[in-house]
Design a protein around this motif. Structure first.
Motif, mmCIF file in Angstrom:
data_model
loop_
_atom_site.group_PDB
_atom_site.id
_atom_site.type_symbol
_atom_site.label_atom_id
_atom_site.label_comp_id
_atom_site.label_asym_id
_atom_site.label_seq_id
_atom_site.Cartn_x
_atom_site.Cartn_y
_atom_site.Cartn_z
ATOM 1 N N GLU A 49 8.966 18.090 -1.267
ATOM 2 C CA GLU A 49 9.291 16.364 -1.284
ATOM 3 C C GLU A 49 9.072 16.036 -2.633
ATOM 4 O OE1 GLU A 49 11.648 14.685 0.135
ATOM 5 O OE2 GLU A 49 11.750 16.144 1.762
ATOM 6 N N ARG A 50 7.785 16.330 -3.152
ATOM 7 C CA ARG A 50 7.160 15.976 -4.550
ATOM 8 C C ARG A 50 8.108 16.488 -5.534
ATOM 9 N NH1 ARG A 50 4.055 11.566 -5.628
ATOM 10 N NH2 ARG A 50 2.635 11.402 -4.182
ATOM 11 N N ILE A 51 8.522 17.753 -5.202
ATOM 12 C CA ILE A 51 9.224 18.453 -6.429
ATOM 13 C C ILE A 51 10.373 17.914 -6.655
ATOM 14 C CG2 ILE A 51 10.475 20.733 -6.849
ATOM 15 C CD1 ILE A 51 8.154 22.198 -5.578
ATOM 16 N N ARG A 52 11.161 17.498 -5.463
ATOM 17 C CA ARG A 52 12.529 16.893 -5.369
ATOM 18 C C ARG A 52 12.286 15.566 -6.269
ATOM 19 N NH1 ARG A 52 15.103 16.931 0.719
ATOM 20 N NH2 ARG A 52 16.313 18.882 0.415
ATOM 21 N N GLU A 53 11.266 14.766 -5.891
ATOM 22 C CA GLU A 53 10.919 13.469 -6.708
ATOM 23 C C GLU A 53 10.992 13.590 -8.184
ATOM 24 O OE1 GLU A 53 7.637 11.470 -5.234
ATOM 25 O OE2 GLU A 53 8.530 11.166 -3.168
ATOM 26 N N GLU A 54 10.287 14.816 -8.519
ATOM 27 C CA GLU A 54 10.175 15.099 -9.926
ATOM 28 C C GLU A 54 11.462 15.339 -10.443
ATOM 29 O OE1 GLU A 54 7.087 14.920 -11.849
ATOM 30 O OE2 GLU A 54 6.365 14.109 -10.071
ATOM 31 N N LEU A 55 12.341 16.313 -9.815
ATOM 32 C CA LEU A 55 13.570 16.831 -10.334
ATOM 33 C C LEU A 55 14.515 15.250 -10.724
ATOM 34 C CD1 LEU A 55 14.314 19.847 -8.115
ATOM 35 C CD2 LEU A 55 13.860 19.659 -10.880
ATOM 36 N N ARG A 56 14.510 14.215 -9.697
ATOM 37 C CA ARG A 56 15.138 13.229 -9.809
ATOM 38 C C ARG A 56 14.729 12.353 -10.784
ATOM 39 N NH1 ARG A 56 13.748 12.444 -4.059
ATOM 40 N NH2 ARG A 56 15.371 13.364 -2.836
ATOM 41 N N SER A 57 13.508 12.569 -11.329
ATOM 42 C CA SER A 57 13.025 11.628 -12.690
ATOM 43 C C SER A 57 13.239 12.215 -13.780
ATOM 44 C CB SER A 57 11.445 11.539 -12.419
ATOM 45 O OG SER A 57 10.901 12.786 -12.641
ATOM 46 N N GLY A 58 14.030 13.484 -13.881
ATOM 47 C CA GLY A 58 14.881 14.087 -14.836
ATOM 48 C C GLY A 58 13.884 15.147 -15.472
ATOM 49 N N GLY A 115 4.484 19.397 -11.434
ATOM 50 C CA GLY A 115 4.079 18.004 -10.885
ATOM 51 C C GLY A 115 4.146 17.848 -9.484
ATOM 52 N N GLY A 116 5.279 18.616 -8.804
ATOM 53 C CA GLY A 116 5.004 18.624 -7.336
ATOM 54 C C GLY A 116 3.922 19.114 -6.725
ATOM 55 N N PHE A 117 3.226 20.368 -7.107
ATOM 56 C CA PHE A 117 2.178 21.012 -6.586
ATOM 57 C C PHE A 117 0.929 20.081 -7.115
ATOM 58 C CE2 PHE A 117 4.877 24.692 -5.860
ATOM 59 C CZ PHE A 117 4.247 25.424 -5.079
ATOM 60 N N SER A 118 0.693 19.476 -7.931
ATOM 61 C CA SER A 118 -0.378 18.860 -8.508
ATOM 62 C C SER A 118 -0.545 17.565 -7.674
ATOM 63 C CB SER A 118 -0.477 18.757 -9.917
ATOM 64 O OG SER A 118 0.674 17.919 -10.445
ATOM 65 N N LYS A 119 0.601 16.869 -7.547
ATOM 66 C CA LYS A 119 0.788 15.481 -6.953
ATOM 67 C C LYS A 119 0.558 15.536 -5.533
ATOM 68 C CE LYS A 119 3.345 13.030 -10.704
ATOM 69 N NZ LYS A 119 4.284 12.491 -11.121
ATOM 70 N N ALA A 120 0.998 16.625 -4.832
ATOM 71 C CA ALA A 120 0.786 16.861 -3.520
ATOM 72 C C ALA A 120 -0.668 17.465 -3.029
ATOM 73 C CB ALA A 120 2.002 17.871 -3.069
ATOM 74 N N LEU A 121 -1.172 17.907 -4.014
ATOM 75 C CA LEU A 121 -2.492 18.724 -3.746
ATOM 76 C C LEU A 121 -3.665 17.618 -2.991
ATOM 77 C CD1 LEU A 121 -4.248 21.280 -3.900
ATOM 78 C CD2 LEU A 121 -5.073 20.527 -6.047
ATOM 79 N N SER A 122 -3.615 16.542 -3.610
ATOM 80 C CA SER A 122 -4.655 15.658 -2.970
ATOM 81 C C SER A 122 -4.050 15.305 -1.463
ATOM 82 C CB SER A 122 -4.888 14.249 -3.598
ATOM 83 O OG SER A 122 -3.470 13.595 -3.780
ATOM 84 N N ALA A 123 -3.048 14.842 -1.250
ATOM 85 C CA ALA A 123 -2.576 14.734 0.142
ATOM 86 C C ALA A 123 -2.673 15.774 1.213
ATOM 87 C CB ALA A 123 -1.004 14.078 0.200
ATOM 88 N N ILE A 124 -2.635 17.110 0.714
ATOM 89 C CA ILE A 124 -2.691 18.223 1.630
ATOM 90 C C ILE A 124 -4.221 18.432 1.824
ATOM 91 C CG2 ILE A 124 -2.623 20.880 1.550
ATOM 92 C CD1 ILE A 124 -0.085 20.550 -0.328
ATOM 93 N N ILE A 125 -4.854 18.260 0.719
ATOM 94 C CA ILE A 125 -6.414 18.561 0.848
ATOM 95 C C ILE A 125 -6.931 17.226 1.985
ATOM 96 C CG2 ILE A 125 -8.683 18.298 0.204
ATOM 97 C CD1 ILE A 125 -7.661 19.828 -2.459
ATOM 98 N N ASP A 126 -6.507 16.159 1.583
ATOM 99 C CA ASP A 126 -7.064 15.082 2.676
ATOM 100 C C ASP A 126 -6.593 15.521 4.165
ATOM 101 O OD1 ASP A 126 -8.058 13.693 0.422
ATOM 102 O OD2 ASP A 126 -6.422 12.321 0.206
ATOM 103 N N ALA A 127 -5.294 15.770 4.419
ATOM 104 C CA ALA A 127 -5.056 15.841 5.704
ATOM 105 C C ALA A 127 -5.513 17.128 6.405
ATOM 106 C CB ALA A 127 -3.360 16.224 5.714
ATOM 107 N N ASN A 128 -5.670 18.190 5.476
ATOM 108 C CA ASN A 128 -6.391 19.460 6.219
ATOM 109 C C ASN A 128 -7.984 19.208 6.276
ATOM 110 O OD1 ASN A 128 -4.481 21.826 6.382
ATOM 111 N ND2 ASN A 128 -4.012 20.809 4.312
ATOM 112 N N VAL A 129 -8.387 18.538 5.464
ATOM 113 C CA VAL A 129 -9.964 18.213 5.380
ATOM 114 C C VAL A 129 -10.391 17.747 6.925
ATOM 115 C CG1 VAL A 129 -11.919 17.252 4.571
ATOM 116 C CG2 VAL A 129 -10.524 18.799 3.277
#
Length: 531
Positions: free
Chosen positions: A442-451, A460-474
């Protein structure tokens, strides 16, 4: 293809090979190279009750014996101390004009027992606090001893826990895959209280042996001397038959060696080819035993197990370190006795309150149902990812397959036991693993829509989703850790599977998935991303 990407692909391939090797079924571990729990493999379920009255009575008997010895050493040669109930004992044989003097001697060491004179005897009662402590210690010691005995049987992942909280005297056992539950049950319930004592001798006469307790008592003049008791001796002509009482002996109550003095115990064969149990004493006990045997050469020293005389060897010379217990044992009996002596004696009898066996057919049904649930959940997730995220969904499917393989391999490497709650953890891992991919996509889709370019969108998709993934898993991992620490057997199995699944999903969703994206783009002349 860059050198970095090649090394990442080599690392993933190596992980896959190692995981396949680790999770490959082996003899005795037919499913993912893991032991199966009681609910899947079948086994024994036992609910035991520790008879804490035995421990309290033993403490009262020990106190009475010590009190009698103390009085005889203090100049009361005819003093006898014997328990009259679980928590009370009385002292007799004291001249009427010296009762107060004897009471003072007892009060010096047993003031809390509140000794008092009643008629021509002195009575004492165990304080309630000491009684409670004795009962609690009996349950804790029984729990430790049973755990040690089960561990020596090699039962995989048994559940051994106290039932009823801090005041309960029951112990729950779940023993998966036990081939001979009757033997394990017999070993658990045997007290294995070993004592080496001296047969009673009086003025050079002895030992005193007869066909009945009354016969022995008659030889002693009709009165049992202080510090002496009559015990049965058992023998067995045929190892396949149960032992029978052969005679009765008068023996001293004080043991020179007990099971607590053993450094090791092991099955051995006598020079006549019979099964026996050899033992080695601790250093302090060996010195004490050497002095004792040196002093009592040519006297009989009965070997007593659980209140019954197994053998009555004659002391021919000084003995210090090694000894042997014989008794026409079978091979299994000698092994079990040695095992129980190593594990320690039970402080009290253990009764079976509830017993049931889980059949292997029920376990097979659970395995089949669990496998169906995993496959169905996997197919539904695969279908959704391929339809909703197109070719990028294939990336998530590969990562998901590797995630399940890693979970199985890690559980196998940690020698974990697969249970029905563990299968539920596998199913939940499927959802947890794909959740990280959904966040990234979903982050990758947002980055593609932004051009942004495809590479920029991936970064951008992997870096911006990383914090949310870590928070949820921790946060989920913290909950799993609490479940593992404070839960019981089945809950621990679920928590372990969930924890391993979380760690594996972070590796596959972040590292493996990104590597697959980079590898796919490196093969294209004109980069395209179907997501």
């Amino acid at each position: 293809m860059s050198a970095t990407l090649k090394w990442r692909l080599i690392l993933i391939a190596a992980v896959v090979v190692v995981a396949l090797f680790q999770a490959w079924p082996r003899p005795g571990k037919p499913i993912l190279n893991m032991h199966l729990g009681l609910d899947l493999r079948g086994g024994s379920h036992l609910l035991l009750e520790v008879v804490t009255d035995d421990a309290v009575k033993a403490e009262t008997d020990l106190t009475a014996t010590r009190t009698g010895e103390r009085l005889r050493d203090a100049g009361f040669p005819d003093a006898r101390a014997a328990s009259t109930s679980t928590t009370e004992f009385e002292v007799s044989g004291i001249p009427a004009d010296r009762l107060q003097e004897a009471l003072s001697v007892i009060q010096e060491e047993l003031a809390r027992w509140k000794p008092h004179i009643e008629g021509d005897v002195i009575k004492a009662s165990m304080p309630p606090r000491e009684e409670e402590a004795a009962r609690e210690q009996a349950v804790l010691q029984a729990l430790t001893t049973i755990t040690n005995r089960i561990d020596q049987f090699g039962v995989a992942e048994p559940v051994i826990q106290r039932v009823g909280g801090g005041e309960g005297n029951r112990i729950l056992l779940q023993l998966p895959g036990v081939e001979d539950p009757a033997r394990v049950k017999r070993s658990i319930q045997t007290q294995a209280r070993l004592e080496l004592r001296l047969a009673y001798y009086k003025d050079g006469d002895g030992p005193f042996r007869g066909e009945s307790p009354e016969d022995v008592l008659a030889q002693l003049g009709g009165t049992l001397p202080p510090g002496v008791e009559i015990l049965p001796a058992v023998k067995r002509e045929d190892p396949s038959a149960p032992p029978v009482i052969d005679s009765y002996w008068a023996v001293e109550k004080t043991a020179v060696i007990t099971g607590n003095d053993l450094q090791s115990a092991f099955r051995q064969t006598t020079r006549w080819g019979e099964n026996a149990v050899g033992f080695r004493l601790k250093v302090a006990a060996a010195d004490r035993f050497a002095r004792f045997t040196r002093k009592n050469i040519d006297r009989i020293m009965p070997i007593i197990l659980d209140g019954k005389i197994l053998s009555a060897p004659v002391i021919r010379s000084e003995i210090s370190v090694n000894g042997q217990i014989s008794g026409a044992f079978t091979y299994e009996e000698a092994e079990d006795l040695a095992r129980n002596l190593r594990a320690g004696a039970l402080p009290a009898r253990v009764r079976t309150i509830e017993e049931r066996t889980v059949g292997p057919s029920l376990g097979r049904d659970s395995i089949i149902a669990g496998a169906r649930a995993i496959v169905l959940g996997f197919l539904l997730v695969v279908g959704f990812m391929l339809v909703y995220y197109k070719r990028a969904g294939l990336n998530a499917v590969i990562a998901l397959v590797l995630n399940l393989l890693l979970v199985a391999a890690l559980m196998s490497a940690l020698d974990a036991t697969l249970t029905l709650p563990g299968i539920a953890g596998f199913i939940l891992t499927v959802g947890m693993a794909v959740d990280a991919n959904v966040l990234i996509f979903e982050r990758i889709r947002e980055e593609l829509r932004s051009g942004k370019t495809i590479k920029g969108a991936l970064d951008g998709g992997f870096s911006k989703a990383l914090s949310a993934i870590i928070d949820a898993n921790v946060t989920t991992l913290i909950a799993a850790v609490f479940l593992f620490n404070y839960g019981t057997g089945p809950v621990k199995g679920f928590a372990a599977t969930l924890s391993i699944g979380i760690v594996a999903s972070m590796f596959t969703a972040i590292f493996v998935s990104r590597t697959l994206f980079d590898w796919s783009l490196s093969r294209q002349t004109t980069p395209r991303l179907s997501i």
